[in-house]
Design an enzyme around this catalytic site. Structure first.
Site, PDB file in Angstrom:
ATOM      1  N   LYS A   1       0.877  -1.174   0.000  1.00 47.83           N
ATOM      2  CA  LYS A   1       0.000   0.000   0.000  1.00 47.83           C
ATOM      3  C   LYS A   1       0.914   1.224   0.000  1.00 47.83           C
ATOM      4  O   LYS A   1       1.921   1.237   0.724  1.00 47.83           O
ATOM      5  CB  LYS A   1      -0.884  -0.027   1.252  1.00 47.83           C
ATOM      6  CG  LYS A   1      -1.882   1.116   1.345  1.00 47.83           C
ATOM      7  CD  LYS A   1      -2.699   1.011   2.636  1.00 47.83           C
ATOM      8  CE  LYS A   1      -3.791   2.067   2.701  1.00 47.83           C
ATOM      9  NZ  LYS A   1      -4.609   1.944   3.932  1.00 47.83           N
TER      10      LYS A   1
ATOM     11  N   SER B   1      -9.600   2.024   3.030  1.00 52.12           N
ATOM     12  CA  SER B   1      -8.716   2.772   2.156  1.00 52.12           C
ATOM     13  C   SER B   1      -7.717   1.903   1.394  1.00 52.12           C
ATOM     14  O   SER B   1      -7.150   2.376   0.406  1.00 52.12           O
ATOM     15  CB  SER B   1      -7.942   3.800   2.981  1.00 52.12           C
ATOM     16  OG  SER B   1      -7.071   3.169   3.893  1.00 52.12           O
TER      17      SER B   1
ATOM     18  N   SER C   1      -9.806  -0.222   7.263  1.00 55.79           N
ATOM     19  CA  SER C   1      -9.225  -0.055   5.929  1.00 55.79           C
ATOM     20  C   SER C   1      -8.558  -1.290   5.326  1.00 55.79           C
ATOM     21  O   SER C   1      -8.195  -1.278   4.158  1.00 55.79           O
ATOM     22  CB  SER C   1      -8.210   1.090   5.938  1.00 55.79           C
ATOM     23  OG  SER C   1      -8.872   2.319   5.870  1.00 55.79           O
TER      24      SER C   1
END
Lengths: 496, 95
Positions: free
Chosen positions: A76, A151, A175
């Protein structure tokens, strides 16, 4: 293409049936061929990946290396990676090249992981749909018009579509778990303090925790075992031994007590999602677990508590972005204050600015006690509910998200509707607990996630129940069809 | 609770954001809606509850007062929007 677990890839690598270079090349080819439909990567590091793969192959040839040596992996884009652009999904950091590696990156690199690139995400991890990214939304591989959640939406979509077998995520309010649920994969967030936050761009420091998005709980166990552990550079790193998760998952569920809070099944929950979760509970019972009711009476306070605590901490953390030392700088500023204000206004997107405004307000003179202090007290009530429940049960189970994947654009106009999507995941962050989402079926053709929550530092119990569930079911092996992705990439090519 | 335009302008200043007129009008509506959501907490009885600052019951660790970082100024300043001779450049502060 066929998705493969890292456990299986690791065995094939060590048996020399496949090389790390072949796996890295295949991942790069998948990304080049299909990611035009998903937008799951921000940066692909092909050269570094092939160099690292060759190094892994040399180790494997000497009979060295462990279960992760030579496995392709994506990060990420919130994890700092030395010498590689690290954007956090923001215009503010669109050109930022990290001068050091995050602790999690260091540890997985030491274990022989091969980094392929950086995945798309909501800006500064603030979002539940991956629509706040400066680099555009990510598309859900099950339905390209829908959100993959957020997210960690890029990591989720990339793993679900088989571009890569596993990727990292961070979970501040859900997330990792919510996007995993919305794309039908496994998403695991360890306890707060288990994985070092060093080099993970901060959102809300008392809630942020690193974890992984994988195809199975077994893969999550292998990765977290390598990622976890005390780190002096993180002031809230837990100085505790890391259990042998990958071994612990093999235990029988006989006698395991699984708590189900009725508060997780109130009217906000989609009927089909609720039905899938109840079916999963029946499977766990058939494996010998005992399902009992527990109560989390303050659960409904989680969303308001979170939307005070998280923006407050964010407004403090993001004060460092001033247009001076790194990050976006506005042109034509006339004074230092003007430089700060214009750079921040231009560098941050609308949702980040909204949260900075909220956080600044609740911390401002005259409001601190009414908002922030009251939220910290409510947080204690929520955490105490969990402590009381875990005196009676080993694991708590429920849904991960109230609905299956929603359409892109469906909730962007109303922040409160978007925030309510995190209703089942947020309490876990407030209490600092480990949680996992595993696929448990479909609702209207879209994946549904079962959430399992453990007591603080009780990752083993969570991973054990998840793994035993996956041995008894095959929802985790259902992959989205590739044809719509190929068609979407082709259509994009034609419109150019 | 409903915010006014004046509240919004003051918060934007504290947050160091150059909020436009149009955006300020939007904040009056949307931030007020978020505050309505979080205002639910005001009704909760928290008398005698100790505030939870973060999840771990731990004290702040101290480290020995020794130099652990090497000088990487050049490396780090490569990310600066404007730097020269090891210094960060900003608009003139003192006339």
């Amino acid at each position: 293409m066929e998705r493969q677990t890292i456990a299986a890839l690791g065995r094939a690598l060590r048996a020399r049936e496949v090389s790390s270079r072949e796996l890295a090349s295949a991942a790069l080819e998948h990304i080049a061929r299909l990611d035009g439909a998903l937008n799951s990567f921000i940066t692909v590091t092909a050269d570094q990946a092939l160099t690292a793969a060759d190094a892994a192959d040399r180790r494997l040839a000497r009979g060295e290396g462990g279960p992760l040596t030579g496995i392709p992996f994506a990060w990420k884009d919130i994890f700092c990676t030395r010498g590689v652009r690290t954007t956090c999904g923001s215009k503010m950091l669109a050109n930022f090249v990290a001068p050091y590696d995050a602790a999690a990156v260091e540890r997985l690199h030491a274990a022989g992981i091969v980094s392929i690139g950086k995945t798309n995400m909501d800006e500064f991890a603030m979002g539940s749909s991956n629509e706040t990214s400066w680099f555009g939304p990510v598309h859900n591989p099950w339905d390209l018009e829908r959100s993959p959640g957020g997210s960690s939406g890029g990591s989720a979509a990339a793993v679900a579509a088989g571009l890569i077998s596993a990727a990292s995520g961070t979970d501040t309010g859900g997330s990792i778990r919510q996007p995993a649920a919305l794309v039908g994969i496994t998403g695991f967030k360890p306890s707060y303090g288990r994985v070092s936050r060093y080099g993970m761009i901060a959102f809300a420091s008392s809630l942020d925790q690193a974890g992984v998005l994988t195809l199975t709980a077994e893969d999550a166990a292998l990765l977290i075992e390598a990622m976890a552990g005390f780190d002096d550079r993180d002031s809230t790193s837990a100085n505790l031994p890391v259990p042998a998760y990958a071994t612990d998952i093999g235990k029988s569920l006989a006698g395991r007590r699984i708590g189900v809070p009725p508060e997780f099944f109130e009217p906000g929950l989609d009927g089909e999602c609720g039905a899938r979760v109840r079916e999963a509970l029946a499977v766990l019972e058939s494996l010998g677990a005992q399902v009992v009711e527990v109560s989390l009476p303050h659960l409904s306070l989680s969303v308001p508590t979170y939307y005070i605590v998280a923006p407050a901490e964010a407004s403090s953390n993001l004060a460092r972005f001033d247009g001076v030392r790194f990050g976006h700088r506005a042109e034509g500023a006339t004074s230092l204050e003007d430089l700060y204000k214009k750079s921040r206004q231009e560098g941050f997107g609308p949702e980040v600015r909204r949260r900075l405004m909220t956080g600044t307000y609740v911390l401002s003179a005259g409001y601190f006690d009414a908002y922030y202090l009251q939220a910290q007290k409510a947080r204690e009530l929520i955490a105490a509910d969990f402590r009381a429940a875990f005196a009676k049960v080993d694991v708590i189970a429920g849904p991960t998200a109230p609905t299956p994947a929603f359409r892109l654009g469906e909730k962007t106009d109303d922040p409160v509707q978007m925030y309510l999507n995190d209703i089942y995941t947020i309490a876990v962050n407030l209490a600092g607990l480990p949680g996992i989402s595993v696929p448990c079926g479909f609702a209207r053709g879209l994946p549904v996630g079962l959430q399992l929550i453990g007591p603080a530092f009780g990752e083993s119990a969570v991973l054990n129940v998840a793994h035993q569930y996956q041995l008894a079911t095959d929802w985790h092996s259902k992959a989205p069809p590739e044809a719509p992705l190929v068609a979407a990439v082709a259509a994009k090519g034609r419109s150019r | 609770m409903a915010l006014t335009r004046e509240n919004v302008a003051y918060i934007a200043h504290l947050a160091r954001l150059a909020v436009s007129e149009r955006e300020a009008a939007d904040y009056v509506v949307k931030l007020s809606r978020i505050l309505d959501l979080v205002d639910q907490l005001r009704q909760v009885d928290t008398a005698g509850i100790a505030p939870m600052a973060h999840p771990l019951p731990m004290a702040q660790r101290l480290r020995p007062d020794a130099v652990t970082e090497t000088d990487r100024r050049e490396d780090i300043q490569r990310n600066a929007p404007q730097a020269a001779e090891g210094l960060y450049l900003v608009p003139r502060v003192i006339e």
